[in-house]
Design a protein around this motif. Structure first.
Motif, PDB file in Angstrom:
ATOM      1  N   MET A   1       3.314  68.134  62.570  1.00 29.22           N
ATOM      2  CA  MET A   1       2.873  67.732  61.370  1.00 29.22           C
ATOM      3  C   MET A   1       1.517  67.710  61.396  1.00 29.22           C
ATOM      4  SD  MET A   1       5.214  67.660  59.118  1.00 29.22           S
ATOM      5  CE  MET A   1       4.022  67.031  57.752  1.00 29.22           C
ATOM      6  N   ALA A   2       0.886  67.092  62.429  1.00 30.30           N
ATOM      7  CA  ALA A   2      -0.646  67.003  62.365  1.00 30.30           C
ATOM      8  C   ALA A   2      -1.285  68.463  62.582  1.00 30.30           C
ATOM      9  CB  ALA A   2      -1.045  66.179  63.591  1.00 30.30           C
ATOM     10  N   SER A   3      -0.810  69.250  63.251  1.00 33.43           N
ATOM     11  CA  SER A   3      -1.219  70.653  63.217  1.00 33.43           C
ATOM     12  C   SER A   3      -1.244  71.295  62.036  1.00 33.43           C
ATOM     13  CB  SER A   3      -0.504  71.289  64.545  1.00 33.43           C
ATOM     14  OG  SER A   3      -0.950  72.880  64.410  1.00 33.43           O
ATOM     15  N   GLU A   4      -0.226  71.179  61.019  1.00 34.61           N
ATOM     16  CA  GLU A   4      -0.081  71.557  59.704  1.00 34.61           C
ATOM     17  C   GLU A   4      -1.314  70.981  58.807  1.00 34.61           C
ATOM     18  OE1 GLU A   4       2.273  73.741  57.885  1.00 34.61           O
ATOM     19  OE2 GLU A   4       2.464  74.586  60.152  1.00 34.61           O
ATOM     20  N   GLU A   5      -1.348  69.902  58.879  1.00 34.49           N
ATOM     21  CA  GLU A   5      -2.530  69.228  58.300  1.00 34.49           C
ATOM     22  C   GLU A   5      -3.634  69.579  58.494  1.00 34.49           C
ATOM     23  OE1 GLU A   5      -1.523  67.664  55.609  1.00 34.49           O
ATOM     24  OE2 GLU A   5       0.338  66.815  55.734  1.00 34.49           O
ATOM     25  N   LEU A   6      -3.955  69.931  59.856  1.00 32.54           N
ATOM     26  CA  LEU A   6      -5.245  70.515  60.246  1.00 32.54           C
ATOM     27  C   LEU A   6      -5.668  71.810  59.657  1.00 32.54           C
ATOM     28  CD1 LEU A   6      -7.626  69.196  61.846  1.00 32.54           C
ATOM     29  CD2 LEU A   6      -6.757  70.745  64.052  1.00 32.54           C
ATOM     30  N   GLY A   7      -4.357  72.484  59.843  1.00 27.07           N
ATOM     31  CA  GLY A   7      -4.564  73.792  59.038  1.00 27.07           C
ATOM     32  C   GLY A   7      -4.888  73.977  57.712  1.00 27.07           C
ATOM     33  N   HIS A   8      -4.224  73.006  56.921  1.00 26.12           N
ATOM     34  CA  HIS A   8      -4.400  72.630  55.422  1.00 26.12           C
ATOM     35  C   HIS A   8      -6.018  72.483  55.160  1.00 26.12           C
ATOM     36  CE1 HIS A   8       0.068  71.286  54.907  1.00 26.12           C
ATOM     37  NE2 HIS A   8      -0.102  72.579  55.417  1.00 26.12           N
ATOM     38  N   VAL A   9      -6.724  71.557  56.240  1.00 25.38           N
ATOM     39  CA  VAL A   9      -8.101  70.925  56.106  1.00 25.38           C
ATOM     40  C   VAL A   9      -8.610  72.584  56.199  1.00 25.38           C
ATOM     41  CG1 VAL A   9      -9.805  70.079  57.452  1.00 25.38           C
ATOM     42  CG2 VAL A   9      -7.693  68.878  57.219  1.00 25.38           C
ATOM     43  N   ALA A  10      -8.638  73.115  57.394  1.00 22.85           N
ATOM     44  CA  ALA A  10      -9.202  74.482  57.188  1.00 22.85           C
ATOM     45  C   ALA A  10      -9.344  75.615  56.036  1.00 22.85           C
ATOM     46  CB  ALA A  10      -8.926  75.216  58.644  1.00 22.85           C
ATOM     47  N   ILE A  11      -7.972  75.489  55.432  1.00 21.04           N
ATOM     48  CA  ILE A  11      -7.925  76.251  54.203  1.00 21.04           C
ATOM     49  C   ILE A  11      -8.916  75.567  53.213  1.00 21.04           C
ATOM     50  CG2 ILE A  11      -6.310  76.759  52.412  1.00 21.04           C
ATOM     51  CD1 ILE A  11      -4.205  77.160  54.587  1.00 21.04           C
ATOM     52  N   LEU A  12      -8.765  74.465  52.913  1.00 18.90           N
ATOM     53  CA  LEU A  12      -9.352  73.705  51.732  1.00 18.90           C
ATOM     54  C   LEU A  12     -11.033  73.805  52.180  1.00 18.90           C
ATOM     55  CD1 LEU A  12      -7.321  70.535  51.053  1.00 18.90           C
ATOM     56  CD2 LEU A  12      -7.598  72.587  49.436  1.00 18.90           C
ATOM     57  N   ARG A  13     -11.249  73.685  53.268  1.00 19.28           N
ATOM     58  CA  ARG A  13     -12.762  73.684  53.696  1.00 19.28           C
ATOM     59  C   ARG A  13     -13.381  75.038  53.192  1.00 19.28           C
ATOM     60  NH1 ARG A  13     -15.399  69.928  56.321  1.00 19.28           N
ATOM     61  NH2 ARG A  13     -17.060  71.427  56.928  1.00 19.28           N
ATOM     62  N   LYS A  14     -12.471  76.175  53.501  1.00 17.90           N
ATOM     63  CA  LYS A  14     -12.786  77.612  53.170  1.00 17.90           C
ATOM     64  C   LYS A  14     -13.114  77.643  51.558  1.00 17.90           C
ATOM     65  CE  LYS A  14     -10.841  80.038  57.100  1.00 17.90           C
ATOM     66  NZ  LYS A  14      -9.746  81.112  57.259  1.00 17.90           N
ATOM     67  N   ALA A  15     -12.362  77.048  50.646  1.00 18.49           N
ATOM     68  CA  ALA A  15     -12.144  76.977  49.474  1.00 18.49           C
ATOM     69  C   ALA A  15     -13.379  76.281  48.898  1.00 18.49           C
ATOM     70  CB  ALA A  15     -10.905  76.311  48.794  1.00 18.49           C
ATOM     71  N   ARG A  16     -13.592  75.208  49.692  1.00 22.35           N
ATOM     72  CA  ARG A  16     -14.942  74.286  49.326  1.00 22.35           C
ATOM     73  C   ARG A  16     -16.331  74.849  49.522  1.00 22.35           C
ATOM     74  NH1 ARG A  16     -17.388  69.235  51.940  1.00 22.35           N
ATOM     75  NH2 ARG A  16     -18.099  70.829  53.421  1.00 22.35           N
ATOM     76  N   ARG A  17     -16.362  75.739  50.573  1.00 19.67           N
ATOM     77  CA  ARG A  17     -17.552  76.617  50.789  1.00 19.67           C
ATOM     78  C   ARG A  17     -17.498  77.544  49.626  1.00 19.67           C
ATOM     79  NH1 ARG A  17     -15.383  76.817  55.696  1.00 19.67           N
ATOM     80  NH2 ARG A  17     -15.198  79.182  55.776  1.00 19.67           N
ATOM     81  N   ARG A  18     -16.722  78.196  49.369  1.00 15.30           N
ATOM     82  CA  ARG A  18     -16.776  79.213  47.958  1.00 15.30           C
ATOM     83  C   ARG A  18     -17.427  78.448  46.703  1.00 15.30           C
ATOM     84  NH1 ARG A  18     -12.028  81.278  50.587  1.00 15.30           N
ATOM     85  NH2 ARG A  18     -10.580  80.100  49.114  1.00 15.30           N
ATOM     86  N   ALA A  19     -16.628  77.155  46.528  1.00 18.21           N
ATOM     87  CA  ALA A  19     -17.260  76.423  45.373  1.00 18.21           C
ATOM     88  C   ALA A  19     -18.791  76.040  45.807  1.00 18.21           C
ATOM     89  CB  ALA A  19     -16.339  75.197  45.379  1.00 18.21           C
ATOM     90  N   TYR A  20     -19.073  75.703  46.708  1.00 23.13           N
ATOM     91  CA  TYR A  20     -20.354  75.275  47.239  1.00 23.13           C
ATOM     92  C   TYR A  20     -21.389  76.450  46.984  1.00 23.13           C
ATOM     93  CZ  TYR A  20     -24.628  74.156  50.108  1.00 23.13           C
ATOM     94  OH  TYR A  20     -25.476  73.912  50.440  1.00 23.13           O
ATOM     95  N   ARG A  21     -21.175  77.466  47.037  1.00 23.70           N
ATOM     96  CA  ARG A  21     -21.907  78.646  46.791  1.00 23.70           C
ATOM     97  C   ARG A  21     -22.216  78.779  45.330  1.00 23.70           C
ATOM     98  NH1 ARG A  21     -18.655  81.205  51.023  1.00 23.70           N
ATOM     99  NH2 ARG A  21     -19.896  80.843  53.123  1.00 23.70           N
ATOM    100  N   GLN A  22     -21.221  78.515  44.471  1.00 22.50           N
ATOM    101  CA  GLN A  22     -21.190  78.624  43.104  1.00 22.50           C
ATOM    102  C   GLN A  22     -21.925  77.472  42.374  1.00 22.50           C
ATOM    103  OE1 GLN A  22     -17.389  79.531  42.181  1.00 22.50           O
ATOM    104  NE2 GLN A  22     -17.076  81.123  43.460  1.00 22.50           N
TER     105      GLN A  22
END
Length: 288
Positions: free
Chosen positions: A149-170
């Motif tokens: 479960m911890a590994s799954e949540e860490l994967g979710h963090v990585a996905i959301l951070r990518k989305a956050r970076r895209r939003a940051y550039r905008q």
């Protein structure tokens, strides 16, 4: 891992898990709560006519509903039944930031970037929660499932951070590291600078936190050897605090992995990104 109870988590879990059925029930309840709250935020943004944030929270709610289905499928495959809500014996520590939720509903200045930053923090807390349960589990089967479960949540963090970076550039007026810096350094050099910043922090921390800082400094030394020659950062970044340096490195590893087509390099960058995400989460918990 015990440090998580005083850092990312506002309070330690009120009990321990005695069976996989309890674990699945608790995981299901936590994912359901996140899906509900993101859904509520989406409806509030719809009411306010905030189309940009409506999209963000609708997507987050849909992702959390998929997490619910994933837990339910896992329970079906392992236990032959859906999670039983009656088996949730105690309330999990708060992993969903209620203060940030209230701010989002009230603020006219909220942006997709800030909303996604809140979602990242929520997933980091969930990662800390399951890591804590794994660390203190007596039953090997429960320990393994909590680690998954911890590994799954860490994967979710990585996905959301990518989305956050895209939003940051905008973002229209976001502060950048600086325009066209004359000197650049690589990730290896920046990791070694982070070692120094971490060592400077040690004296101001309690013994348990200081021990964790020493562990992180050792990890950074190891990571510097793996990341020599990778990335290009403004040399001025070396003057920033440990958390800022750690965040820049995390983003670079994630972006590098996303663009990498060499299998060996991809594996290395993914491993660096995972360790870096966990490191950043812990450092952020200190400033929080």
């Amino acid at each position: 891992m015990p440090l998580l109870r005083t850092t990312l988590l506002k309070m330690e879990p009120a009990g321990t898990l005695h069976s996989l059925d309890e674990l699945f029930a608790l995981a299901n309840a936590m994912e359901q709560e996140a899906a509900t709250k993101y859904g509520e935020l989406a409806e509030e943004m719809r009411r306010q006519g905030r189309v940009d944030l409506l999209t963000v929270f609708s997507d987050l709610a849909a992702a959390e509903r998929e997490h619910v289905h994933s837990v339910q499928r896992w329970s079906q495959s392992r236990r032959g039944k859906l999670p039983d809500p009656a088996l949730v014996r105690w309330e999990a520590p708060e992993t969903f930031d209620s203060d940030a939720t209230a701010e989002i509903k009230a603020s006219n200045l909220m942006t997709p970037y800030r909303a996604l930053a809140m979602a990242v923090r929520n997933e980091e807390r969930a990662f800390a929660f399951w890591s804590y349960l794994a660390a203190f589990a007596d039953d090997p089967e429960i320990k393994k499932a909590a680690e998954a479960m911890a590994s799954e949540e860490l994967g979710h963090v990585a996905i959301l951070r990518k989305a956050r970076r895209r939003a940051y550039r905008q973002e229209p007026d976001v502060a950048r590291w600086g325009e066209a810096p004359a000197e650049r350094i690589d990730a290896g050099a920046l990791e070694r600078r982070l070692v120094g910043r971490l060592e400077q922090m040690e004296g101001a921390l309690d013994p348990m936190q200081a021990a964790r800082i020493r562990e992180l400094a050792g990890e950074a030394r190891s990571m510097s050897e793996q990341s020599d020659g990778f990335g290009r950062f403004p040399a001025s970044l070396q003057q920033r605090d440990a958390e800022t340096i750690a965040e820049a490195l995390t983003d670079a590893y994630l972006e590098g992995a996303e663009a990498q087509d060499n299998a060996a390099h991809l594996e290395t960058l993914q491993a660096l990104a995972g360790r870096s995400i966990a490191r950043l989460a812990w450092l952020r918990s200190l400033s929080a």
